[in-house]
Scaffold this motif. Structure first.
Motif, PDB file in Angstrom:
ATOM      1  N   PRO A   1      13.466   7.954 -22.613  1.00 22.02           N
ATOM      2  CA  PRO A   1      13.567   6.484 -22.625  1.00 22.02           C
ATOM      3  C   PRO A   1      13.846   5.905 -21.242  1.00 22.02           C
ATOM      4  N   ASN A   2      14.751   6.550 -20.489  1.00 26.84           N
ATOM      5  CA  ASN A   2      15.050   6.064 -19.148  1.00 26.84           C
ATOM      6  C   ASN A   2      13.820   6.118 -18.258  1.00 26.84           C
ATOM      7  N   TRP A   3      13.016   7.166 -18.426  1.00 32.69           N
ATOM      8  CA  TRP A   3      11.792   7.282 -17.605  1.00 32.69           C
ATOM      9  C   TRP A   3      10.822   6.141 -17.915  1.00 32.69           C
ATOM     10  N   TYR A   4      10.681   5.773 -19.178  1.00 35.30           N
ATOM     11  CA  TYR A   4       9.792   4.669 -19.545  1.00 35.30           C
ATOM     12  C   TYR A   4      10.236   3.374 -18.859  1.00 35.30           C
ATOM     13  N   TRP A   5      11.534   3.063 -18.959  1.00 34.78           N
ATOM     14  CA  TRP A   5      12.018   1.833 -18.342  1.00 34.78           C
ATOM     15  C   TRP A   5      11.856   1.882 -16.824  1.00 34.78           C
ATOM     16  N   ARG A   6      12.061   3.035 -16.223  1.00 35.03           N
ATOM     17  CA  ARG A   6      11.910   3.171 -14.776  1.00 35.03           C
ATOM     18  C   ARG A   6      10.453   2.989 -14.357  1.00 35.03           C
ATOM     19  N   THR A   7       9.544   3.511 -15.146  1.00 37.50           N
ATOM     20  CA  THR A   7       8.119   3.375 -14.844  1.00 37.50           C
ATOM     21  C   THR A   7       7.675   1.924 -14.944  1.00 37.50           C
ATOM     22  N   TRP A   8       8.116   1.221 -16.008  1.00 36.11           N
ATOM     23  CA  TRP A   8       7.761  -0.195 -16.135  1.00 36.11           C
ATOM     24  C   TRP A   8       8.392  -1.016 -15.025  1.00 36.11           C
ATOM     25  N   GLU A   9       9.568  -0.622 -14.574  1.00 33.32           N
ATOM     26  CA  GLU A   9      10.212  -1.329 -13.463  1.00 33.32           C
ATOM     27  C   GLU A   9       9.365  -1.240 -12.195  1.00 33.32           C
ATOM     28  N   VAL A  10       8.904  -0.027 -11.878  1.00 35.37           N
ATOM     29  CA  VAL A  10       8.054   0.152 -10.698  1.00 35.37           C
ATOM     30  C   VAL A  10       6.740  -0.603 -10.864  1.00 35.37           C
ATOM     31  N   LEU A  11       6.152  -0.509 -12.057  1.00 35.17           N
ATOM     32  CA  LEU A  11       4.868  -1.167 -12.316  1.00 35.17           C
ATOM     33  C   LEU A  11       4.980  -2.681 -12.147  1.00 35.17           C
ATOM     34  N   PHE A  12       5.948  -3.307 -12.822  1.00 41.20           N
ATOM     35  CA  PHE A  12       6.084  -4.759 -12.747  1.00 41.20           C
ATOM     36  C   PHE A  12       6.534  -5.200 -11.360  1.00 41.20           C
ATOM     37  N   GLY A  13       7.224  -4.332 -10.633  1.00 41.81           N
ATOM     38  CA  GLY A  13       7.584  -4.666  -9.262  1.00 41.81           C
ATOM     39  C   GLY A  13       6.356  -4.844  -8.391  1.00 41.81           C
ATOM     40  N   VAL A  14       5.413  -3.919  -8.494  1.00 43.25           N
ATOM     41  CA  VAL A  14       4.173  -4.014  -7.710  1.00 43.25           C
ATOM     42  C   VAL A  14       3.339  -5.205  -8.175  1.00 43.25           C
TER      43      VAL A  14
ATOM     44  N   PHE B   1       9.850  -0.118  -0.775  1.00 46.25           N
ATOM     45  CA  PHE B   1       8.651  -0.678  -0.139  1.00 46.25           C
ATOM     46  C   PHE B   1       8.171  -1.919  -0.894  1.00 46.25           C
ATOM     47  N   THR B   2       8.288  -1.911  -2.215  1.00 47.40           N
ATOM     48  CA  THR B   2       7.871  -3.077  -2.998  1.00 47.40           C
ATOM     49  C   THR B   2       8.708  -4.302  -2.656  1.00 47.40           C
ATOM     50  N   LYS B   3      10.016  -4.134  -2.568  1.00 52.26           N
ATOM     51  CA  LYS B   3      10.896  -5.267  -2.295  1.00 52.26           C
ATOM     52  C   LYS B   3      10.772  -5.734  -0.842  1.00 52.26           C
ATOM     53  N   ILE B   4      10.561  -4.805   0.083  1.00 55.40           N
ATOM     54  CA  ILE B   4      10.343  -5.207   1.478  1.00 55.40           C
ATOM     55  C   ILE B   4       9.041  -5.984   1.598  1.00 55.40           C
ATOM     56  N   SER B   5       8.033  -5.594   0.833  1.00 55.67           N
ATOM     57  CA  SER B   5       6.769  -6.337   0.828  1.00 55.67           C
ATOM     58  C   SER B   5       6.984  -7.770   0.359  1.00 55.67           C
ATOM     59  N   ILE B   6       7.814  -7.968  -0.671  1.00 61.11           N
ATOM     60  CA  ILE B   6       8.093  -9.320  -1.160  1.00 61.11           C
ATOM     61  C   ILE B   6       8.834 -10.123  -0.096  1.00 61.11           C
TER      62      ILE B   6
ATOM     63  N   VAL C   1       0.849  -1.207   0.000  1.00 61.84           N
ATOM     64  CA  VAL C   1       0.000   0.000   0.000  1.00 61.84           C
ATOM     65  C   VAL C   1       0.879   1.250   0.000  1.00 61.84           C
ATOM     66  N   PHE C   2       1.940   1.253   0.825  1.00 64.01           N
ATOM     67  CA  PHE C   2       2.865   2.387   0.824  1.00 64.01           C
ATOM     68  C   PHE C   2       3.515   2.559  -0.540  1.00 64.01           C
ATOM     69  N   ALA C   3       3.864   1.421  -1.175  1.00 62.65           N
ATOM     70  CA  ALA C   3       4.419   1.495  -2.524  1.00 62.65           C
ATOM     71  C   ALA C   3       3.396   2.081  -3.495  1.00 62.65           C
ATOM     72  N   GLY C   4       2.123   1.706  -3.323  1.00 64.66           N
ATOM     73  CA  GLY C   4       1.065   2.247  -4.169  1.00 64.66           C
ATOM     74  C   GLY C   4       0.906   3.747  -3.983  1.00 64.66           C
ATOM     75  N   PHE C   5       0.969   4.204  -2.731  1.00 63.02           N
ATOM     76  CA  PHE C   5       0.895   5.647  -2.469  1.00 63.02           C
ATOM     77  C   PHE C   5       2.083   6.363  -3.115  1.00 63.02           C
TER      78      PHE C   5
ATOM     79  N   GLY D   1       4.310   9.691  -7.447  1.00 58.14           N
ATOM     80  CA  GLY D   1       5.205   9.778  -8.594  1.00 58.14           C
ATOM     81  C   GLY D   1       4.491  10.152  -9.876  1.00 58.14           C
ATOM     82  N   MET D   2       3.321   9.561 -10.117  1.00 52.27           N
ATOM     83  CA  MET D   2       2.575   9.888 -11.328  1.00 52.27           C
ATOM     84  C   MET D   2       2.028  11.316 -11.265  1.00 52.27           C
ATOM     85  N   GLY D   3       1.716  11.775 -10.051  1.00 53.33           N
ATOM     86  CA  GLY D   3       1.308  13.177  -9.900  1.00 53.33           C
ATOM     87  C   GLY D   3       2.451  14.120 -10.234  1.00 53.33           C
ATOM     88  N   LEU D   4       3.664  13.781  -9.773  1.00 47.34           N
ATOM     89  CA  LEU D   4       4.826  14.608 -10.080  1.00 47.34           C
ATOM     90  C   LEU D   4       5.132  14.603 -11.577  1.00 47.34           C
TER      91      LEU D   4
END
Length: 400
Positions: free
Chosen positions: A249-262, A109-114, A56-60, A65-68
């Motif tokens: 391009p780096n932002w796209y890969w970073r966004t997919w990294e966060v997404l697939f992590g969750v 937070f995502t990795k600690i959740s795992i 949930v913290f990762a989701g927040f 991040g998407m707001g920024l």
């Protein structure tokens, strides 16, 4: 950091539409998976743990991040910096400064959740201690790297986005090393946590197919680690005079990294929801078939009322206690028919009485695989497999 003084060859291009669409898609996917996870935890499992709250913290963090990113798009993200005003470029740099802090925290937070999720299904110290060590390393490294990132300029922190302020900041190489350090920790933890389920499940006595399926479900972090590798290779794009354009391009890969992590953290927890949906589909299908006339005389006999109504103390799956699912057992050669089922239930009841004083729970078992109707195989409803000498597969699945 100052913006470029010469116009780019591409002109005043604009890729903000793709950035915004990707942000909306990523945020929607994250919220859907977190919502499904909590539906499963609250409605089916009826237990919410710290691994759920961490996601949930990762989701927040992802929402922030998407707001920024949305604000950065407003101030020129997706366009060459040359065509931005000084105010636009300064505001973009300010929100980018905060967005990196969000990325560090969300991934942590995502990795600690795992890690906390894996602690649910392991009981031996050989597995518990490395997971606690991983949590400690992830938490401490996130705090240290975040503080270093915040204090990159002195004595005025806002010099990080306002080059007119007096003071001194880290060089481009130093900033790049901060991001690379975080990426290395992220990559190592992703592959470590993806391999961990193999170690936990390697001695569990379940079919190879089931074992591979569980390992794949709990090892999706390999995808996140691979995305992080690509993001790290493109890290040079973040420390440039034209970050509003060259860092896309780096932002796209970073966004997919966060997404697939969750997503990777949530998918294994949805197993009870998947099993419930399959069970409901099977029940509805069986109910529709049982309403039709039965022509096979071998399956026309009804199961005994004693088996239907009496509580034997065995941990039975609900799908086996329904009449339409008991009927096929009468013709199952491997299980020995309904009589064998009743005998095994009675025997298990006796074992429960004699075994409770010795501190163990014998499992109800039938000779034959009830899921495939293949005689000669061994299936145990409470599962004889033990992890750490104590828990069986069903207990492990209950913890998931």
């Amino acid at each position: 950091m100052e913006k470029p003084t010469t116009p780019p060859a591409i002109g005043d291009a604009d890729r903000s539409g793709g950035l915004l669409a990707t942000s909306i898609l990523a945020l929607s996917t994250v919220l859907i998976f977190i919502a499904l996870r909590f539906v499963t935890r609250i409605w089916l499992v009826k237990r919410v743990g710290w691994d759920d709250w961490c996601i949930v913290f990762a989701g927040f963090g992802h929402i922030i991040g998407m707001g920024l990113i949305t604000v950065q798009i407003k101030y020129g993200f997706g366009r060459p910096a040359y065509y931005l005003t000084e105010h636009q470029f300064q505001e973009f740099m300010k929100y980018s400064y905060g967005e990196w802090l969000q990325t560090f925290a969300t991934l942590t937070f995502t990795k600690i959740s795992i890690c906390l999720f894996l602690l649910r299904i392991t009981v031996t110290k050989a597995f518990i201690r490395p997971l606690y060590a991983a949590i400690f390393v992830l938490a401490v490294s996130n705090v240290v790297l975040s503080l270093v990132w915040i204090l990159q300029c002195r004595p005025h922190l806002d010099k990080a986005w306002n080059s007119k302020m007096p003071g001194k900041c880290f060089s481009k190489g130093q900033l790049e090393r901060i991001i690379i350090s975080q990426a290395i920790i992220s990559i190592i933890s992703d592959f470590f946590l993806s391999a961990f389920p193999i170690l936990i499940l390697r001695k569990v006595q379940i079919s190879f197919r089931s074992k591979v399926g569980l390992c794949l479900l709990m090892g999706l972090g390999v995808i996140t680690g691979s995305l992080s590798l690509v993001r790290t290779a493109l890290n040079y794009q973040n420390v440039t005079n034209d970050p509003t354009w060259l860092s896309i391009p780096n932002w796209y890969w970073r966004t997919w990294e966060v997404l697939f992590g969750v997503v990777a953290a949530c998918i294994p927890t949805l197993r009870p929801l998947y099993k419930w949906l399959v069970q409901e589909y099977t029940r509805l299908t069986s109910a529709s078939k049982s309403s039709k006339p039965i022509t096979n005389h071998r399956s026309s006999s009804k199961p005994s009322k004693a088996f239907q109504n009496k509580a034997y103390g065995a941990k039975l799956d609900e799908s086996v206690t329904r009449e339409e699912d008991i009927l096929p057992l009468q013709n199952f050669e491997g299980a020995g028919g309904l009589g064998n089922v009743e005998r095994e239930v009675k025997q298990h009841s006796q074992e429960m009485k004699t075994g409770e004083s010795q501190g163990f729970k014998p499992g109800l078992h039938l000779h034959g695989d009830l899921s495939t109707n293949r005689p000669g195989h061994f299936k145990r409803w409470d599962s004889e497999a033990r992890i750490g000498g104590e828990y069986g597969v069903e207990e492990v699945e209950d913890r998931i």
